[in-house]
Write an enzyme that holds these catalytic residues in place. Sequence first.
Site, PDB file in Angstrom:
ATOM      1  N   TYR A 177       0.754  -1.257  -0.059  1.00  0.00           N
ATOM      2  CA  TYR A 177       0.107   0.115   0.030  1.00  0.00           C
ATOM      3  C   TYR A 177       0.771   1.355  -0.120  1.00  0.00           C
ATOM      4  O   TYR A 177       2.114   1.230   0.212  1.00  0.00           O
ATOM      5  CB  TYR A 177      -0.952   0.122   1.236  1.00  0.00           C
ATOM      6  CG  TYR A 177      -0.401   0.443   2.494  1.00  0.00           C
ATOM      7  CD1 TYR A 177      -0.155   1.513   2.988  1.00  0.00           C
ATOM      8  CD2 TYR A 177       0.239  -0.761   3.320  1.00  0.00           C
ATOM      9  CE1 TYR A 177       0.451   1.704   4.149  1.00  0.00           C
ATOM     10  CE2 TYR A 177       0.736  -0.487   4.572  1.00  0.00           C
ATOM     11  CZ  TYR A 177       0.707   0.973   4.865  1.00  0.00           C
ATOM     12  OH  TYR A 177       1.422   1.224   6.226  1.00  0.00           O
ATOM     13  N   CYS A 178       0.268   2.330  -0.368  1.00  0.00           N
ATOM     14  CA  CYS A 178       0.803   3.610  -0.650  1.00  0.00           C
ATOM     15  C   CYS A 178      -0.231   4.651  -0.535  1.00  0.00           C
ATOM     16  O   CYS A 178      -1.570   4.307   0.050  1.00  0.00           O
ATOM     17  CB  CYS A 178       1.849   3.646  -1.759  1.00  0.00           C
ATOM     18  SG  CYS A 178       0.778   3.730  -3.058  1.00  0.00           S
ATOM     19  N   THR A 179       0.116   6.076  -0.802  1.00  0.00           N
ATOM     20  CA  THR A 179      -0.883   7.182  -0.498  1.00  0.00           C
ATOM     21  C   THR A 179      -2.071   6.946  -1.414  1.00  0.00           C
ATOM     22  O   THR A 179      -3.182   7.100  -1.028  1.00  0.00           O
ATOM     23  CB  THR A 179      -0.291   8.317  -0.600  1.00  0.00           C
ATOM     24  OG1 THR A 179       0.948   8.476   0.047  1.00  0.00           O
ATOM     25  CG2 THR A 179      -1.006   9.671  -0.440  1.00  0.00           C
ATOM     26  N   ILE A 206      -4.280   4.668   0.465  1.00  0.00           N
ATOM     27  CA  ILE A 206      -4.472   4.999   1.860  1.00  0.00           C
ATOM     28  C   ILE A 206      -5.965   6.044   1.521  1.00  0.00           C
ATOM     29  O   ILE A 206      -6.910   5.924   2.472  1.00  0.00           O
ATOM     30  CB  ILE A 206      -3.842   5.799   2.634  1.00  0.00           C
ATOM     31  CG1 ILE A 206      -2.439   4.713   2.893  1.00  0.00           C
ATOM     32  CG2 ILE A 206      -4.160   6.184   3.988  1.00  0.00           C
ATOM     33  CD1 ILE A 206      -1.151   5.328   3.118  1.00  0.00           C
TER      34      ILE A 206
END
Length: 309
Positions: A177-179, A206
């Site tokens: 996961y990342c932004t 996110i």
Amino acid sequence: MKYNTLLYYCYSPIADAEQFAADHLKFCKSLNLVGRIIVADEGLNGTVSGTAEACKAYMEHIHADERFAKTEFKIDEVEEPSFIKMHCRYKQEIVHSGLRDTSIIDPNKQTGKHLEPKEFSEMMHDEDVVVLDVRSNYEHNLGKFKNAVTLDIDNFRDFPDQIEALAQYKDKKVLTYCTGGIKCEKASALLLHHGFTDVYQLHGGIIKYGKEAGGKDFEGKCYVFDNRIAVDVNSVNPQVISKCLNCGITTPKMINCANPECNEHFTQCDECGEKMQGCCSAACMEHPRRRPYDGTGYYVKVPQPLASK
């Protein structure tokens, strides 16, 4: 007046990307948008902000181009534009991978299996799962998913050097996961290239997870690359995990060091902010070019002075 901030990316080949960047900058300015867009041969990566009407026109313009018709926009309502100026620049990659041979990964050909936020939420606590944060230190220090594996990296270009250390998770389901999702496209592709077989990624990152799954089990705040610096995503079981660099007290506030030659991202409580004048150290407080601290810790970039001959 209502304003929006749009976060988006699209991996889609762009012929003559340098000229596209110049033309796109003019278009954005015609809509009075502000923001930061990276254009590369491989696609677009941007955050733009403006009136709701201007943002709607921008999204329609992007979707009208068949190369970018699949682009997904994360839309935030904001009280004021999230940038001061408009930048649109050409670079070699829309996310710098740190790879000498970038041809070994192509998100349009191979990438992790996309999980929608609710699927990610249900799967992340399974015993055979490892949740992997592919963001930088200053980002995951501010907020991360509960029990996530984090990496000691200052930039995403350092990610390839972590593959060997991550080999211990090859027999697990790896959920990246990342932004907003863009880094995971390359991170998951690189993991697959190196022999990981069961790789997933949080679709929309996110930000989308906060909107569609209430941000459950995301601890702290999410770092964003605009004037807001950090945003809340968890409305289910929120908590603050970041600590003040100077005194160690729990605080959600992230700033840039007031010394422009340091400009370090770090968390600092309001009391230390006043005491340190927004600096990370005593040495930075003494710097002759220290910027005035207004309590926000956000500074518009200014040109460096020319060296005297």
